[in-house]
Write an enzyme that holds these catalytic residues in place. Sequence first.
Site, PDB file in Angstrom:
ATOM      1  N   CYS A 169      -3.116 -12.564   2.814  1.00 60.24           N
ATOM      2  CA  CYS A 169      -2.262 -13.006   3.935  1.00 60.24           C
ATOM      3  C   CYS A 169      -1.273 -11.932   4.370  1.00 60.24           C
ATOM      4  O   CYS A 169      -1.570 -11.119   5.236  1.00 60.24           O
ATOM      5  CB  CYS A 169      -1.515 -14.291   3.561  1.00 60.24           C
ATOM      6  SG  CYS A 169      -2.601 -15.711   3.348  1.00 60.24           S
ATOM      7  N   ARG A 170      -0.101 -11.929   3.751  1.00 64.50           N
ATOM      8  CA  ARG A 170       0.983 -11.071   4.221  1.00 64.50           C
ATOM      9  C   ARG A 170       0.706  -9.587   4.043  1.00 64.50           C
ATOM     10  O   ARG A 170       0.900  -8.795   4.969  1.00 64.50           O
ATOM     11  CB  ARG A 170       2.293 -11.426   3.507  1.00 64.50           C
ATOM     12  CG  ARG A 170       2.774 -12.828   3.801  1.00 64.50           C
ATOM     13  CD  ARG A 170       3.952 -13.193   2.937  1.00 64.50           C
ATOM     14  NE  ARG A 170       3.582 -13.120   1.517  1.00 64.50           N
ATOM     15  CZ  ARG A 170       4.443 -13.142   0.519  1.00 64.50           C
ATOM     16  NH1 ARG A 170       5.738 -13.208   0.755  1.00 64.50           N
ATOM     17  NH2 ARG A 170       4.040 -13.094  -0.731  1.00 64.50           N
ATOM     18  N   SER A 171       0.303  -9.176   2.861  1.00 69.13           N
ATOM     19  CA  SER A 171       0.155  -7.733   2.632  1.00 69.13           C
ATOM     20  C   SER A 171      -0.986  -7.114   3.441  1.00 69.13           C
ATOM     21  O   SER A 171      -0.831  -5.992   3.928  1.00 69.13           O
ATOM     22  CB  SER A 171       0.045  -7.403   1.136  1.00 69.13           C
ATOM     23  OG  SER A 171      -1.068  -8.011   0.544  1.00 69.13           O
TER      24      SER A 171
END
Length: 87
Positions: free
Chosen positions: A7-9
């Site tokens: 997701c974020r990384s």
Amino acid sequence: VSIGNICRSPIAEAVFRKLVTDEKVENKWMTDSAAVSDWNVGRSPDARALSCLRNHGIETAHRARQVTKDDFQTFDYILCMDESNLR
């Protein structure tokens, strides 16, 4: 909280890669992202992450991986997405 590198990384990795490419300094940066867990190793980013990137015209071929000891020798900077990942 899932900390499996889907997701974020991968979003941060793809955005940073686009920024350095747009500035024509991509040869000065080795960019990657990894998880502290092995939950999603080998998987593509989450569909919501891919949709977010597409909405901004950013492509990625990312596959989730786990941080290794070698990463601490390979990379000059290792950024954490939050305090949980840092611990």
